[in-house]
Design a protein around this motif. Structure first.
Motif, PDB file in Angstrom:
ATOM      1  N   LEU A  13       0.425  -0.996  -0.183  1.00  0.00           N
ATOM      2  CA  LEU A  13       0.402   0.645   0.127  1.00  0.00           C
ATOM      3  C   LEU A  13       1.188   1.152   0.023  1.00  0.00           C
ATOM      4  CD1 LEU A  13      -2.074  -1.134   2.710  1.00  0.00           C
ATOM      5  CD2 LEU A  13      -2.706  -1.262   0.153  1.00  0.00           C
ATOM      6  N   PHE A  14       0.888   2.393  -0.717  1.00  0.00           N
ATOM      7  CA  PHE A  14       1.199   3.709  -0.548  1.00  0.00           C
ATOM      8  C   PHE A  14       0.956   4.715  -0.464  1.00  0.00           C
ATOM      9  CE2 PHE A  14       3.131   0.228  -3.694  1.00  0.00           C
ATOM     10  CZ  PHE A  14       4.550   0.320  -4.101  1.00  0.00           C
ATOM     11  N   ASP A  15       1.098   5.516   0.583  1.00  0.00           N
ATOM     12  CA  ASP A  15       1.215   6.730   0.371  1.00  0.00           C
ATOM     13  C   ASP A  15       1.141   7.345  -0.986  1.00  0.00           C
ATOM     14  OD1 ASP A  15       0.100   9.278   1.427  1.00  0.00           O
ATOM     15  OD2 ASP A  15       2.052  10.225   1.984  1.00  0.00           O
ATOM     16  N   LEU A  16       0.633   8.510  -1.342  1.00  0.00           N
ATOM     17  CA  LEU A  16      -0.120   8.850  -2.169  1.00  0.00           C
ATOM     18  C   LEU A  16       1.454  10.434  -2.519  1.00  0.00           C
ATOM     19  CD1 LEU A  16      -0.830   9.896  -5.166  1.00  0.00           C
ATOM     20  CD2 LEU A  16      -2.340  11.271  -4.735  1.00  0.00           C
ATOM     21  N   ASP A  17       0.643  11.456  -2.046  1.00  0.00           N
ATOM     22  CA  ASP A  17       1.853  12.383  -2.044  1.00  0.00           C
ATOM     23  C   ASP A  17       3.304  12.750  -1.292  1.00  0.00           C
ATOM     24  OD1 ASP A  17       0.051  14.963  -2.280  1.00  0.00           O
ATOM     25  OD2 ASP A  17      -1.187  13.557  -1.176  1.00  0.00           O
ATOM     26  N   GLY A  18       4.333  12.274  -2.024  1.00  0.00           N
ATOM     27  CA  GLY A  18       5.413  12.376  -1.391  1.00  0.00           C
ATOM     28  C   GLY A  18       6.144  10.910  -1.791  1.00  0.00           C
ATOM     29  N   VAL A  19       5.502  10.533  -2.224  1.00  0.00           N
ATOM     30  CA  VAL A  19       5.867   8.258  -2.200  1.00  0.00           C
ATOM     31  C   VAL A  19       5.891   8.767  -3.968  1.00  0.00           C
ATOM     32  CG1 VAL A  19       5.348   6.095  -1.691  1.00  0.00           C
ATOM     33  CG2 VAL A  19       4.931   7.843  -0.586  1.00  0.00           C
ATOM     34  N   ILE A  20       4.307   8.743  -4.130  1.00  0.00           N
ATOM     35  CA  ILE A  20       4.387   8.567  -5.922  1.00  0.00           C
ATOM     36  C   ILE A  20       4.151   9.093  -6.649  1.00  0.00           C
ATOM     37  CG2 ILE A  20       2.384   7.913  -7.748  1.00  0.00           C
ATOM     38  CD1 ILE A  20       1.006   5.950  -5.740  1.00  0.00           C
ATOM     39  N   VAL A  21       3.820  10.807  -5.984  1.00  0.00           N
ATOM     40  CA  VAL A  21       4.141  12.074  -6.720  1.00  0.00           C
ATOM     41  C   VAL A  21       4.436  13.284  -5.689  1.00  0.00           C
ATOM     42  CG1 VAL A  21       1.873  11.490  -8.362  1.00  0.00           C
ATOM     43  CG2 VAL A  21       1.331  12.757  -6.521  1.00  0.00           C
ATOM     44  N   ASP A  22       4.859  14.557  -6.608  1.00  0.00           N
ATOM     45  CA  ASP A  22       5.178  15.012  -5.478  1.00  0.00           C
ATOM     46  C   ASP A  22       4.581  16.228  -5.893  1.00  0.00           C
ATOM     47  OD1 ASP A  22       6.867  17.202  -4.243  1.00  0.00           O
ATOM     48  OD2 ASP A  22       8.414  17.488  -5.124  1.00  0.00           O
TER      49      ASP A  22
END
Length: 226
Positions: A13-22
């Motif tokens: 599972l992934f956080d979005l902000d700062g991990v997949i996109v900046d």
């Protein structure tokens, strides 16, 4: 049968902000635009610091009166207009694709509103994930509810789930959920803060997401059912 129809043994599972996109530059521009519209004089240093706050708190710090109303009425539009400032971590997306090809279930757990996902989440990422838990779906991290909801959707127990996040609240939420916490050093908090919070695994660079998660799975017995 599609990839999402197969029952995974592990999930990531992934956080979005700062991990997949900046999204920092886009958030900064949205806050700047709203403050200017409100007639507030902006200190660039203060503006830079507010990016790490919630949008309502950021608007308050900037001196916007009735920050909650401005957020509810105008923030989404301001952020959507700043979409050109969003940077995708392509190496993370490649790592996610590698994990998906290996049979690992993928999901996103984010504090962003679901209405924003259409312009914040790259289409190729949406094709890879089987579940997205957004702001409306669960209490905010550090509460573990969003992570547990994603685990339940994927039918993978927490002990075989990796949660990749970039903030200390991500580590806290993952620990409370009983998953394996993975820190994204390139994100908001930085490696030192994630270590202090007791993250289980720390990834130094975006291109290491796939290799590190696969190595962790191998160390736990691999992908095959036993």
């Amino acid at each position: 049968m599609s990839r999402h129809d197969k029952q995974p043994r592990y999930c990531a599972l992934f956080d979005l902000d700062g991990v997949i996109v900046d999204t920092r530059a886009a958030i900064r521009e949205a806050l700047r635009a709203l403050a200017c519209e409100a007639g507030v004089a902006i200190d660039p240093d203060v503006l830079d610091a507010t990016v790490l706050l919630s949008p309502v708190d950021a608007l308050r710090v900037l001196g916007v009166s009735d920050a909650h109303r401005v957020y509810n009425c105008d923030y989404d539009e301001a952020l959507s207009l700043a979409i050109g400032e969003v940077r995708v971590f392509d190496e993370v997306v490649s790592g996610m694709a590698t994990l998906a090809k290996s049979g690992i279930g993928l999901g996103i757990v984010t504090a962003q509103a679901r209405s924003r996902l259409r312009y914040l989440v790259p289409p190729e990422v949406m094709d890879l994930v089987a579940v997205v838990i957004a702001h409306e779906d669960a209490p905010a991290k550090p509460a573990p509810d969003g992570i547990l909801a994603a685990c339940a959707h994927l039918r993978v127990p927490p002990e075989r789930t990796f949660f990749i996040g970039d903030r200390t609240t991500d580590v806290m939420a993952g620990r409370a959920a009983g998953v394996i916490t993975v820190g994204a050093s390139w994100g908001m908090a930085g490696a030192a803060a994630l270590r202090r919070e007791g993250v289980d695994v720390l990834i130094a660079a975006p291109d290491q997401v796939g290799p590190v998660v696969l190595a962790q799975i191998d160390s736990r017995g691999g992908l095959a059912d036993r």
